[in-house]
Structures are given as C-alpha cells and as structure tokens.
Design an enzyme around this catalytic site. Structure first.
Site, PDB file in Angstrom:
ATOM      1  N   SER A 192       0.821  -1.208   0.000  1.00  0.00           N
ATOM      2  CA  SER A 192       0.000   0.000   0.000  1.00  0.00           C
ATOM      3  C   SER A 192       0.855   1.259   0.000  1.00  0.00           C
ATOM      4  O   SER A 192       0.572   2.228  -0.722  1.00  0.00           O
ATOM      5  CB  SER A 192      -0.933  -0.002   1.219  1.00  0.00           C
ATOM      6  OG  SER A 192      -1.790  -1.114   1.188  1.00  0.00           O
ATOM      7  N   ARG A 227     -13.898  -6.820 -10.755  1.00  0.00           N
ATOM      8  CA  ARG A 227     -13.658  -5.998  -9.556  1.00  0.00           C
ATOM      9  C   ARG A 227     -14.370  -4.651  -9.696  1.00  0.00           C
ATOM     10  O   ARG A 227     -14.426  -4.065 -10.793  1.00  0.00           O
ATOM     11  CB  ARG A 227     -12.168  -5.806  -9.328  1.00  0.00           C
ATOM     12  CG  ARG A 227     -11.427  -7.123  -9.129  1.00  0.00           C
ATOM     13  CD  ARG A 227     -10.060  -6.934  -8.515  1.00  0.00           C
ATOM     14  NE  ARG A 227     -10.163  -6.517  -7.117  1.00  0.00           N
ATOM     15  CZ  ARG A 227      -9.115  -6.332  -6.320  1.00  0.00           C
ATOM     16  NH1 ARG A 227      -7.899  -6.508  -6.802  1.00  0.00           N
ATOM     17  NH2 ARG A 227      -9.284  -5.945  -5.066  1.00  0.00           N
ATOM     18  N   SER A 241     -14.808  -0.294  -1.824  1.00  0.00           N
ATOM     19  CA  SER A 241     -13.354  -0.231  -1.638  1.00  0.00           C
ATOM     20  C   SER A 241     -12.926   1.193  -1.316  1.00  0.00           C
ATOM     21  O   SER A 241     -13.317   2.135  -2.011  1.00  0.00           O
ATOM     22  CB  SER A 241     -12.628  -0.699  -2.900  1.00  0.00           C
ATOM     23  OG  SER A 241     -11.240  -0.493  -2.797  1.00  0.00           O
ATOM     24  N   ARG A 273       1.332   4.006  -3.274  1.00  0.00           N
ATOM     25  CA  ARG A 273       1.014   5.430  -3.097  1.00  0.00           C
ATOM     26  C   ARG A 273       2.250   6.297  -3.315  1.00  0.00           C
ATOM     27  O   ARG A 273       2.166   7.374  -3.908  1.00  0.00           O
ATOM     28  CB  ARG A 273       0.407   5.647  -1.703  1.00  0.00           C
ATOM     29  CG  ARG A 273      -1.027   5.135  -1.580  1.00  0.00           C
ATOM     30  CD  ARG A 273      -1.436   4.949  -0.127  1.00  0.00           C
ATOM     31  NE  ARG A 273      -2.849   4.595   0.007  1.00  0.00           N
ATOM     32  CZ  ARG A 273      -3.339   3.389  -0.217  1.00  0.00           C
ATOM     33  NH1 ARG A 273      -2.528   2.393  -0.586  1.00  0.00           N
ATOM     34  NH2 ARG A 273      -4.636   3.145  -0.073  1.00  0.00           N
ATOM     35  N   GLU A 297      -8.290  -7.139   4.858  1.00  0.00           N
ATOM     36  CA  GLU A 297      -7.259  -7.968   4.220  1.00  0.00           C
ATOM     37  C   GLU A 297      -6.866  -9.152   5.098  1.00  0.00           C
ATOM     38  O   GLU A 297      -6.335 -10.146   4.609  1.00  0.00           O
ATOM     39  CB  GLU A 297      -6.015  -7.117   3.943  1.00  0.00           C
ATOM     40  CG  GLU A 297      -6.151  -6.173   2.772  1.00  0.00           C
ATOM     41  CD  GLU A 297      -6.047  -6.900   1.437  1.00  0.00           C
ATOM     42  OE1 GLU A 297      -5.124  -7.711   1.264  1.00  0.00           O
ATOM     43  OE2 GLU A 297      -6.908  -6.668   0.585  1.00  0.00           O
TER      44      GLU A 297
END
Length: 433
Positions: free
Chosen positions: A33, A129, A175, A37, A319
């Site tokens: 993550s 998705r 999400s 980013r 997760e």
C-alpha cells in the site's frame, strides 16, 4: 527474480506442517500500500523522489510499468532504492493492471492528466472488480472515459493534459481505493477535489488515513475533518525520500504461525510510528491468545499454543480475513467475523472461497452476508484452491501448520505481493532461517 508481470504456470505446493513451535526473526519486504502510493505521488511531483526498501512484487511492478508507460522515469533496478523522476504525462499507451486494485483505481485519474489515449485491462478476474463508482466520479470531474462494459474493465481514458476537478459524490462502500485514487491525483486537478462519500461505511479506513498522511508529506493541503468528506486543494507536490515500512498484511500469516504453534515471531525493522493498522492487529491477536510487543528488535508476537475464538468486526482490516479464518478454524471456541461484505469483490469472492475451502478441510463454516461463522472441528488434508488469490494461499499455509496434507493448487499467486513467501514460510517451519 524474473519478470513478475509476465504470465506464469501454477505452482502446486504442499503446506508444511509444524512439529515444533516456530521461532524466527525476519525482515519482510515493504508495504504494498505504501509503495503504490509513494510511486503515484512521486510520478506527479515537481522533482525526483526515492523509495527506500520498497516492495518488489507483481502489483508494484505493474504500477511502475503503468507510470513509466505514461512518461515517468521509474528505475527499479536496485531492490533497496527505487528512483522516480517525473515527466510530462503522455499517451498512447496500454496499462496492464494484472489483478491489482491499486493499479486499476489509482492510475485512471492520472491518465486524465496525460495527453493521449490510455487503455486499461488486466487478468480475467480483474474485470469483475468494482470500478463503476470511480468511472462515474472521473466523468463528473471532467475526464473522458469509454467503457464497453459499463462499470468495469476494459476501459479507455482519452486524456487532454488537464482535469478540471471540483466536487463529486461517490459510493466507495466497495473499496476505500475508489476514494484514494481520486485524492492522490487531486493536487494536479485545476480545482483540486471535494469528495463526498454517500452510502454504507467505507471499508479499510486506515488505508484512507494512509493516503491522506502521504499526500500531506508530499506537500498537499488536505482537509479530512468532516466525516466522509475529503478536500484536496490544487497545488504542487514535492519530490522526496520515502521510507517504506515492512508490509503488515504480509506479516500476519507469520504472526498467526506463532499463535498456532505456541512459538514466537519477530518482524524486524518495524517503526515506532506506523501508517498501517498495527493497533487493530495487536488487539485482535491479543483476543485470540497472542502476546504482542513492540521493542527495538521489532514487532514480536508470541503464542501459547491455544487459539481462542472471537466475535470481531474486521471492516478496518478486511485484508486479514483469510488468515483470521484459518486461526478461527483451529481455535478452542467458535468465531464470528463480520463487516467484510466488500471482500466479495476482491481478487475473488473471498467469503465464498473461504467457506468452500475450509469446509473441504473439515471445518464447519457458515457464510454470512457480510462475513463468516466458524465452528472448529478436526480438519483433514485436502486440495485447497487459491482462486489466484494470494491471501487464500496465506490462509492455506496457516491451516497446514496443524493439518497434514493441505495441497495448495498454486502458491505462485503469492508473487502478487510477496514472491519470497514460500521460501520464507518453509524456512520458518523447518527452522532453517
């Protein structure tokens, strides 16, 4: 390590069974993550940036390739230090998203800032998705997007070199990445952005806080004081050095091994302050019977050999659901894991997949609308399908510690976020690390 973005052949794997408590101290790759980013913000900055100890895995290589395809200079030849030099964004190019939610949701807003035609597609499962809310929001903000199927991949962004920006409403209940994708590109929009979430709660809130924190670190002005509203002002982003923390989600299977076997696992290099949801994880592991300590050596989890069932809302740490399902299946009492309806739209429908595969091992699992009920029963070895999902493979590995003969159909799917996983796991179980 080879080309992690290329098609690969499934790799069957028998999950190793532990005969003794595990005891290991390991240094894991960087956070997926944070790496994703930092790559995006670096490509949009006004000067060069470096990423120290980033994650090299399929998802992050796909992200680097997407940014490189639009003109940014992204050098990932040095595993310990990646270099990003921003450049004028242009097309035409094609972006392979693989099965990465970060690529399919973070890159289309950037494509609107490019001059030219940017096409997006990925693995077959990627077309299922959730992407529709982001597509609608970008159109509202002035981005031209063509989607033959409506609200999913494939799609084409016809960029003009600028995005008007402004105010937009979005239902991000599927999400948090749907909001993060808009926020990360927003400083480069002419009017910035005001994002208002409408709908059920946004899951994985810690990831949104991570996005805001990194934006501020890059020099963006962000106001998130009003619940479900994020305001990003237009302005330059600053190139900088990013220190990437170890990946907490990737560490969870190893911590689970400590609980299941009554052993001890230390994640080295853990920072005193983290952008990842370590406190939520600490509480959950404690409730399931583990001891968690942060010292100068790292983040350490100790187990007693007994695992307790829990009733827990995992909406902030969804997760972790696959690994916590495995823990619940070997616990001394039933568990109820809720708040994770949105993980039906992850790499696979994780709730159905978990219920199916753990039932095949002999566990008593009931699928709920937003989670699972798990009643422990003696389990037996059996084939375990991953559905191309790295987190399913992690769950199988944890179960295999105490159940001989868990035959994983494809351990290679862990290359999505941790190519080293099979080797690290086997070394931990055998004590060869």
């Amino acid at each position: 390590m080879g080309d992690l973005t290329a098609p690969r052949t499934p790799q069957p794997w028998t999950a190793p069974t532990a005969t003794d408590p595990v005891g290991t101290a390991l240094r894991l790759p960087g956070s997926k993550s944070l790496t994703a980013r930092a790559l995006v913000l670096s490509a949009l900055a006004s000067g060069p940036s470096t990423l120290a100890r980033p994650l090299r895995a399929r998802d992050t290589e796909l992200m680097a390739g997407a940014l490189r395809g639009m003109g940014a200079h992204v050098s990932i030849s040095d595993d310990a230090r990646w270099l990003v030099r921003p450049h004028r964004l242009t097309g035409p190019t094609h972006v392979d998203v693989g099965l990465a939610g970060t690529v399919m949701r973070f890159v289309p807003p950037i494509a609107g800032l490019a001059e030219g035609r940017i096409t997006f597609d990925g693995d077959p499962q990627a077309r299922t998705r959730p992407l529709g809310p982001l597509i609608g929001a970008l159109r509202t903000l002035g981005v031209r997007i063509d989607t033959p199927t409506g609200g999913s991949l494939p799609l084409t962004v016809s960029g003009t070199g600028q995005v008007t920006g402004g105010e937009v409403e979005i239902d991000a209940s599927a999400s948090s990445q749907l909001v993060s994708g808009l926020l990360l590109a927003a400083p480069r929009f002419d009017r910035g952005v005001v994002v208002r979430h409408v709908g059920p709660p946004v899951p994985s809130a810690p990831h949104l806080r991570m996005t805001v924190r990194l934006l501020r670190a890059a020099g963006a002005a962000v106001d998130d004081t009003t619940p479900d509203v994020w305001v990003v002002e237009p302005g330059p982003l600053t190139g900088r050095g990013w220190e990437i923390e170890p990946d907490l989600s990737g560490a969870v299977p190893f911590f689970a091994a400590a609980l299941v076997t009554g052993g001890e696992v230390t994640l080295q290099g853990w920072p005193p302050r983290s952008t990842q949801p370590v406190e939520q994880l600490r509480e959950l592991l404690h409730r399931m019977g583990g001891e968690v300590a942060l010292t100068t050596d790292g983040l350490t989890v100790r187990g007693t050999g007994r695992v307790h069932g829990i009733d827990a809302d995992l909406s902030d740490v969804s997760e972790l659901t696959p690994v916590f399902t495995a823990l619940a299946a070997v616990a001394d009492s039933p568990s109820r894991l809720t708040g994770v309806a949105h993980i039906r739209g992850h790499e696979t429908d994780r709730l159905t997949a978990l219920a199916t595969e753990f039932t095949a091992l002999g566990a008593d699992v009931t699928e709920l609308a937003d989670g699972l009920e798990i009643r422990p029963r003696p389990m037996r070895g059996a084939p375990f399908r991953t559905y191309h999902d790295h987190r399913m493979a992690h769950a199988a590995a944890v179960a295999g510690l105490v159940v001989a003969g868990v035959e994983v159909d494809d351990i290679g799917c862990t290359s999505k976020t941790m190519p080293e996983f099979p080797a690290l796991w086997s070394a931990m179980v055998t004590g060869e690390n």
